[in-house]
Design a protein around this motif. Structure first.
Motif, short mmCIF file in Angstrom:
data_model
loop_
_atom_site.label_atom_id
_atom_site.label_comp_id
_atom_site.label_asym_id
_atom_site.label_seq_id
_atom_site.Cartn_x
_atom_site.Cartn_y
_atom_site.Cartn_z
N SER A 26 1.52 -2.88 10.03
CA SER A 26 1.18 -4.17 10.47
C SER A 26 0.79 -5.10 9.41
CB SER A 26 0.21 -4.09 11.57
OG SER A 26 -1.13 -3.92 10.77
N GLY A 27 0.53 -4.70 8.01
CA GLY A 27 -0.07 -5.51 6.98
C GLY A 27 1.13 -6.64 6.47
N ARG A 28 0.38 -7.50 5.54
CA ARG A 28 1.28 -8.26 5.10
C ARG A 28 2.44 -7.70 4.19
NH1 ARG A 28 -3.58 -10.83 4.92
NH2 ARG A 28 -4.34 -9.29 3.31
N MET A 29 2.30 -6.87 3.50
CA MET A 29 3.38 -5.95 3.02
C MET A 29 4.06 -4.95 3.68
SD MET A 29 3.93 -7.26 -0.10
CE MET A 29 5.27 -5.88 -0.26
N GLU A 41 0.39 3.43 10.97
CA GLU A 41 -0.84 2.48 10.89
C GLU A 41 -2.13 3.34 11.16
OE1 GLU A 41 -2.49 0.08 10.37
OE2 GLU A 41 -1.08 -1.18 9.71
N ARG A 42 -3.30 2.69 10.99
CA ARG A 42 -4.48 3.76 11.18
C ARG A 42 -4.93 4.07 12.47
NH1 ARG A 42 -7.70 -0.57 12.25
NH2 ARG A 42 -6.85 -2.52 11.08
N ALA A 62 -6.53 5.69 1.75
CA ALA A 62 -5.62 6.15 2.65
C ALA A 62 -4.35 6.71 1.72
CB ALA A 62 -4.90 4.94 3.31
N GLY A 103 2.16 0.88 -3.76
CA GLY A 103 2.03 -0.47 -4.34
C GLY A 103 0.36 -0.70 -4.15
N THR A 138 -3.25 -1.36 -4.76
CA THR A 138 -4.20 -1.93 -6.04
C THR A 138 -5.48 -1.15 -5.68
OG1 THR A 138 -4.26 -3.80 -5.63
CG2 THR A 138 -2.26 -3.41 -6.46
N ALA A 183 2.81 1.29 -9.07
CA ALA A 183 2.68 0.06 -9.92
C ALA A 183 1.83 -1.07 -9.27
CB ALA A 183 4.15 -0.55 -10.53
N GLY A 184 0.96 -1.65 -9.94
CA GLY A 184 0.23 -2.38 -9.51
C GLY A 184 0.99 -3.87 -9.14
N ASN A 185 2.12 -3.83 -9.56
CA ASN A 185 3.28 -4.69 -9.19
C ASN A 185 4.64 -4.41 -9.18
OD1 ASN A 185 4.86 -7.58 -9.37
ND2 ASN A 185 2.93 -8.57 -9.33
N MET A 186 5.25 -4.61 -8.23
CA MET A 186 6.83 -4.04 -8.02
C MET A 186 7.74 -5.09 -8.56
SD MET A 186 6.48 -0.95 -6.46
CE MET A 186 5.25 0.09 -6.44
N LYS A 232 -7.41 -11.08 -0.28
CA LYS A 232 -7.53 -9.99 -1.13
C LYS A 232 -8.75 -9.67 -1.52
CE LYS A 232 -5.44 -8.48 -5.60
NZ LYS A 232 -4.83 -7.41 -4.92
P1 NAD Z 1 -3.08 -5.88 4.46
O1 NAD Z 1 -4.49 -5.71 4.61
O2 NAD Z 1 -2.21 -7.06 5.01
O3 NAD Z 1 -2.33 -4.58 4.79
C1 NAD Z 1 -2.92 -3.19 4.60
C2 NAD Z 1 -2.37 -2.35 5.89
O4 NAD Z 1 -2.87 -1.29 5.50
C3 NAD Z 1 -3.12 -2.85 7.11
O5 NAD Z 1 -2.27 -3.23 8.21
C4 NAD Z 1 -3.88 -1.70 7.48
O6 NAD Z 1 -4.33 -1.63 8.88
C5 NAD Z 1 -3.31 -0.51 6.81
N1 NAD Z 1 -4.00 0.69 6.65
C6 NAD Z 1 -5.25 0.88 6.01
N2 NAD Z 1 -5.76 2.00 6.06
C7 NAD Z 1 -4.65 2.78 6.63
C8 NAD Z 1 -4.50 4.36 6.91
N3 NAD Z 1 -5.56 5.17 6.68
N4 NAD Z 1 -3.29 4.56 7.56
C9 NAD Z 1 -2.71 3.70 7.89
N5 NAD Z 1 -2.55 2.41 7.61
C10 NAD Z 1 -3.76 1.97 6.85
O7 NAD Z 1 -2.76 -5.82 2.71
P2 NAD Z 1 -1.63 -6.28 1.80
O8 NAD Z 1 -1.66 -7.65 1.44
O9 NAD Z 1 -0.37 -5.99 2.57
O10 NAD Z 1 -1.65 -5.20 0.45
C11 NAD Z 1 -1.68 -4.13 0.73
C12 NAD Z 1 -2.02 -3.25 -0.63
O11 NAD Z 1 -0.92 -3.56 -1.59
C13 NAD Z 1 -3.22 -4.00 -1.64
O12 NAD Z 1 -3.92 -2.93 -2.18
C14 NAD Z 1 -2.56 -5.08 -2.32
O13 NAD Z 1 -3.21 -5.41 -3.40
C15 NAD Z 1 -1.39 -4.21 -2.36
N6 NAD Z 1 -0.19 -5.14 -3.28
C16 NAD Z 1 0.41 -4.63 -4.00
C17 NAD Z 1 1.64 -5.46 -4.53
C18 NAD Z 1 2.52 -4.45 -5.59
O14 NAD Z 1 3.73 -5.07 -6.15
N7 NAD Z 1 2.13 -3.44 -6.22
C19 NAD Z 1 2.08 -6.38 -4.23
C20 NAD Z 1 1.30 -7.05 -2.89
C21 NAD Z 1 0.06 -6.43 -2.54
#
Ligand code: NAD
Length: 269
Positions: free
Chosen positions: A13-16, A37-38, A83, A101, A103, A125-128, A162
């Motif tokens: 459900s998260g942004r990514m 999801e959690r 997680a 992904g 971070t 990777a901290g950025n994909m 963030k």
């Molecule tokens: P977000 O808060 O929108 O989404 C995170 C999701 O993870 C939420 O839906 C949350 O409910 C879920 N979650 C948390 N704990 C969980 C668990 N135990 N089981 C199942 N689901 C769980 O955050 P976002 O903006 O989508 O970013 C998520 C992560 O990705 C952050 O660490 C962000 O910095 C990172 N990110 C990395 C890159 C990359 O290219 N590496 C790019 C963007 C974001």
């Protein structure tokens, strides 16, 4: 039986998570086979497509990661550090490629991935995105070419949700600059400045985090010397770049030997 890899998205459900689900379902090279999801999240038990406000996708959101991973060849995980550690052990058990992904992981948490990497492929990777991984290479080259007359500062901006700072990408860029200079980042990092800090120390690498609105991700690496400045910049305007990179990593990892890899390996940079 199809050879198209089945992929589970954690943090669906998260942004990514949502961006990953769209990217996978739009791709002909992969199938979405699970969405995690959690426990306690309102999406549990719902079809993930419907929960996202669209057509049903035939995948029910679950809080049982192992059951989901058992059906899959890869897990794409953009969640939270604790997680991700739990998912690494389960993905290794299910022999899935684990694309991380997430971070904000501590050095201890990163070290704790090692047992899982003995049994399965981890790409972290901290950025994909292709652009940032190129920027990392450029940063290393420019830092190697310039002497310490050039002060290096990494400035990043992200949306107001963030939770970690500096960003994983800023740290990748700082590591690249330190590597180019032949120094250890931990010895030279200045993470934000406030108060009477004294003059800037020669050879240090500074980090600054801006948080606001809906900024997807912007990174500048500044090389500032008396009389001139170089700025290397990447601006992300769409999260799809991270999702496309993560999917590429999940496909690339199929059949690779167990171990830890990054996007430089995936992109062959
Ligand atoms: P977000 O808060 O929108 O989404 C995170 C999701 O993870 C939420 O839906 C949350 O409910 C879920 N979650 C948390 N704990 C969980 C668990 N135990 N089981 C199942 N689901 C769980 O955050 P976002 O903006 O989508 O970013 C998520 C992560 O990705 C952050 O660490 C962000 O910095 C990172 N990110 C990395 C890159 C990359 O290219 N590496 C790019 C963007 C974001």
């Amino acid at each position: 039986m199809t050879h198209i890899p089945g992929i589970v998205v954690t943090g669906a459900s998260g942004r990514m998570g949502q961006m990953l689900i769209k990217t996978i379902t739009d791709s002909e090279q992969a199938r979405l086979v699970g969405a995690v999801e959690r426990t306690g999240h309102d999406w549990i038990g719902q079809d993930v497509g419907t929960a996202m406000g669209g057509q049903p996708l035939g995948v029910t959101v679950t809080d049982d990661p192992l059951e989901a991973f058992a059906q899959a060849q890869a897990v794409i995980d953009f969640t939270a550090p604790e997680a991700t550690l739990e998912f690494a052990a389960l993905a290794a058990q299910a022999r899935c490629v684990h694309v991380i992904g997430t971070t904000g992981m501590s050095d201890e948490q990163i070290a704790a991935l090692e047992p899982a990497a003995r049994h399965a492929v981890i790409v972290r990777a901290g950025n994909m995105s292709l652009g940032v991984n190129l920027l990392v290479q450029l940063t290393k080259k420019v830092a190697a070419a310039l002497d310490e007359d050039f002060d290096i500062e990494v400035i990043e901006a992200h949306h107001h949700h963030k939770v970690d700072a500096p960003s994983g990408t800023a740290l990748m860029l700082g590591e690249a600059a330190a590597e180019g200079r032949g120094v250890n980042l931990a010895d030279v990092a200045d993470r934000g400045r406030d108060g009477i800090t004294g003059a800037r120390q020669r050879g240090h690498i500074g980090f600054h985090a801006i948080r606001g609105g809906d900024i997807v991700g912007e990174h500048d690496v500044l090389f500032a010397a008396p009389g001139e400045r170089i700025v290397l910049r990447h601006v992300a305007t769409d999260r799809a770049i991270f999702a496309r990179g993560a999917l590429k990593a999940a496909l690339w990892g199929q059949g690779k030997a167990p171990g830890q890899y990054d996007m430089v390996d995936v992109l062959g940079l």
